[in-house]
Scaffold this motif. Structure first.
Motif, PDB file in Angstrom:
ATOM      1  N   MET A  79       0.844  -1.185   0.000  1.00  0.00           N
ATOM      2  CA  MET A  79       0.000   0.000   0.000  1.00  0.00           C
ATOM      3  C   MET A  79       0.889   1.249   0.000  1.00  0.00           C
ATOM      4  N   LEU A  80       0.448   2.256  -0.709  1.00  0.00           N
ATOM      5  CA  LEU A  80       1.150   3.538  -0.756  1.00  0.00           C
ATOM      6  C   LEU A  80       0.652   4.426   0.390  1.00  0.00           C
ATOM      7  N   PRO A  81       1.392   5.477   0.731  1.00  0.00           N
ATOM      8  CA  PRO A  81       0.923   6.369   1.801  1.00  0.00           C
ATOM      9  C   PRO A  81      -0.483   6.900   1.510  1.00  0.00           C
ATOM     10  N   ARG A  82      -1.369   6.724   2.487  1.00  0.00           N
ATOM     11  CA  ARG A  82      -2.781   7.139   2.446  1.00  0.00           C
ATOM     12  C   ARG A  82      -3.624   6.342   1.452  1.00  0.00           C
ATOM     13  N   GLN A  83      -3.079   5.277   0.866  1.00  0.00           N
ATOM     14  CA  GLN A  83      -3.902   4.398   0.036  1.00  0.00           C
ATOM     15  C   GLN A  83      -4.754   3.537   0.966  1.00  0.00           C
ATOM     16  N   VAL A  84      -6.045   3.424   0.653  1.00  0.00           N
ATOM     17  CA  VAL A  84      -6.942   2.648   1.510  1.00  0.00           C
ATOM     18  C   VAL A  84      -7.311   1.293   0.913  1.00  0.00           C
ATOM     19  N   MET A  85      -7.169   1.144  -0.390  1.00  0.00           N
ATOM     20  CA  MET A  85      -7.448  -0.144  -1.028  1.00  0.00           C
ATOM     21  C   MET A  85      -6.952  -0.144  -2.463  1.00  0.00           C
ATOM     22  N   GLY A  86      -6.844  -1.353  -2.986  1.00  0.00           N
ATOM     23  CA  GLY A  86      -6.569  -1.551  -4.399  1.00  0.00           C
ATOM     24  C   GLY A  86      -7.741  -2.320  -4.995  1.00  0.00           C
ATOM     25  N   ILE A  87      -8.121  -1.976  -6.217  1.00  0.00           N
ATOM     26  CA  ILE A  87      -9.273  -2.605  -6.861  1.00  0.00           C
ATOM     27  C   ILE A  87      -8.869  -3.105  -8.243  1.00  0.00           C
ATOM     28  N   ASN A  88      -9.220  -4.354  -8.529  1.00  0.00           N
ATOM     29  CA  ASN A  88      -9.049  -4.909  -9.858  1.00  0.00           C
ATOM     30  C   ASN A  88     -10.016  -4.183 -10.786  1.00  0.00           C
ATOM     31  N   TYR A  89      -9.496  -3.539 -11.824  1.00  0.00           N
ATOM     32  CA  TYR A  89     -10.314  -2.738 -12.734  1.00  0.00           C
ATOM     33  C   TYR A  89     -10.535  -3.444 -14.068  1.00  0.00           C
ATOM     34  N   GLY A  90      -9.860  -4.582 -14.284  1.00  0.00           N
ATOM     35  CA  GLY A  90     -10.088  -5.353 -15.503  1.00  0.00           C
ATOM     36  C   GLY A  90      -8.846  -5.468 -16.373  1.00  0.00           C
ATOM     37  N   PHE A  91      -9.094  -5.909 -17.587  1.00  0.00           N
ATOM     38  CA  PHE A  91      -8.008  -6.179 -18.532  1.00  0.00           C
ATOM     39  C   PHE A  91      -8.315  -5.518 -19.875  1.00  0.00           C
ATOM     40  N   ASN A  92      -7.264  -5.006 -20.508  1.00  0.00           N
ATOM     41  CA  ASN A  92      -7.408  -4.534 -21.885  1.00  0.00           C
ATOM     42  C   ASN A  92      -7.180  -5.677 -22.866  1.00  0.00           C
ATOM     43  N   LYS A  93      -6.145  -6.450 -22.629  1.00  0.00           N
ATOM     44  CA  LYS A  93      -5.796  -7.572 -23.504  1.00  0.00           C
ATOM     45  C   LYS A  93      -5.359  -8.733 -22.636  1.00  0.00           C
ATOM     46  N   LEU A 145       0.905 -16.804 -19.877  1.00  0.00           N
ATOM     47  CA  LEU A 145      -0.001 -15.781 -20.391  1.00  0.00           C
ATOM     48  C   LEU A 145       0.639 -14.415 -20.305  1.00  0.00           C
ATOM     49  N   ILE A 146       0.086 -13.504 -21.073  1.00  0.00           N
ATOM     50  CA  ILE A 146       0.407 -12.078 -20.964  1.00  0.00           C
ATOM     51  C   ILE A 146      -0.916 -11.327 -20.933  1.00  0.00           C
ATOM     52  N   ALA A 147      -0.937 -10.247 -20.189  1.00  0.00           N
ATOM     53  CA  ALA A 147      -2.171  -9.474 -20.062  1.00  0.00           C
ATOM     54  C   ALA A 147      -1.854  -8.028 -19.721  1.00  0.00           C
ATOM     55  N   GLU A 148      -2.675  -7.128 -20.219  1.00  0.00           N
ATOM     56  CA  GLU A 148      -2.635  -5.737 -19.782  1.00  0.00           C
ATOM     57  C   GLU A 148      -3.674  -5.619 -18.679  1.00  0.00           C
ATOM     58  N   TRP A 149      -3.198  -5.476 -17.441  1.00  0.00           N
ATOM     59  CA  TRP A 149      -4.065  -5.501 -16.263  1.00  0.00           C
ATOM     60  C   TRP A 149      -4.193  -4.098 -15.692  1.00  0.00           C
ATOM     61  N   LEU A 150      -5.414  -3.693 -15.465  1.00  0.00           N
ATOM     62  CA  LEU A 150      -5.712  -2.374 -14.921  1.00  0.00           C
ATOM     63  C   LEU A 150      -6.044  -2.489 -13.441  1.00  0.00           C
ATOM     64  N   GLY A 151      -5.482  -1.610 -12.650  1.00  0.00           N
ATOM     65  CA  GLY A 151      -5.766  -1.592 -11.226  1.00  0.00           C
ATOM     66  C   GLY A 151      -5.933  -0.173 -10.726  1.00  0.00           C
ATOM     67  N   LEU A 152      -6.857  -0.018  -9.789  1.00  0.00           N
ATOM     68  CA  LEU A 152      -7.057   1.281  -9.160  1.00  0.00           C
ATOM     69  C   LEU A 152      -6.435   1.276  -7.777  1.00  0.00           C
ATOM     70  N   ALA A 153      -5.646   2.268  -7.496  1.00  0.00           N
ATOM     71  CA  ALA A 153      -5.192   2.537  -6.129  1.00  0.00           C
ATOM     72  C   ALA A 153      -6.090   3.646  -5.621  1.00  0.00           C
ATOM     73  N   VAL A 154      -6.842   3.352  -4.564  1.00  0.00           N
ATOM     74  CA  VAL A 154      -7.793   4.309  -4.017  1.00  0.00           C
ATOM     75  C   VAL A 154      -7.191   4.919  -2.757  1.00  0.00           C
ATOM     76  N   PHE A 155      -7.193   6.249  -2.708  1.00  0.00           N
ATOM     77  CA  PHE A 155      -6.596   6.991  -1.605  1.00  0.00           C
ATOM     78  C   PHE A 155      -7.684   7.619  -0.740  1.00  0.00           C
TER      79      PHE A 155
END
Length: 157
Positions: free
Chosen positions: A82-96, A144-154
């Motif tokens: 976790m980064l400073p003041r980050q409260v959660m991480g969320i899986n946002y999906g995949f592009n490829k 596998l290879i994938a473009e994975w999107l993630g949100l860091a929520v602060f």
């Protein structure tokens, strides 16, 4: 500068670089069988090692592609805190996403992450796009290879 702005600025310096390599995980037949039961995908190439050895070019049973993909979360836990003041991480999906090499029962896998892009999506969310490569120990081609999107929520200000 807010914690989100600082995180985005820091991450921007890492674009194009490998930002994490996970520990190895063994994908054994028990794991494959449990995944098959959980997902109701009990195709014989996964759950019948004797038949899979006799009737496929794989030499035995193979893991489900989605089992291999599902390990991405474990690999991310190994690589990112976790980064400073980050409260959660969320899986946002995949592009490829591409499954390149079957994973035989007993194989060891690890995840490698290369940061491709980062941006502030809102006042509290940072969107990270990582190229995820799941390696199979002893193989030149990844599982596998994938473009994975993630949100860091602060936390809000």
């Amino acid at each position: 500068m807010t914690p989100l702005q600082a995180a985005v600025a820091e991450a921007e310096t890492q674009i194009g670089t490998e930002v994490g390599v996970s520990n190895w995980i063994t994908v054994d037949q028990k794991m494959i069988d449990e995944f098959a039961k959980t997902t109701f995908d009990e195709q014989w190439i996964h759950v019948d090692p004797v038949r899979a050895a006799a009737e496929t070019p794989f030499g035995g049973s193979i893991a489900h592609g989605f089992l291999t993909l599902s390990l991405a979360s474990r690999f991310a836990y190994d690589c990112f805190g976790m980064l400073p003041r980050q409260v959660m991480g969320i899986n946002y999906g995949f592009n490829k996403l591409r499954f390149l090499t079957p994973v035989r029962a007993g194989a060891r896998l690890r995840g490698r992450f290369t940061l491709q892009n980062v941006s502030a999506r809102s006042e509290t969310d940072m969107l990270r796009e990582n190229l995820l490569t799941i390696d199979i120990e002893g193989h030149d081609r990844p599982a596998l290879i994938a473009e994975w999107l993630g949100l860091a929520v602060f936390a809000p200000k």
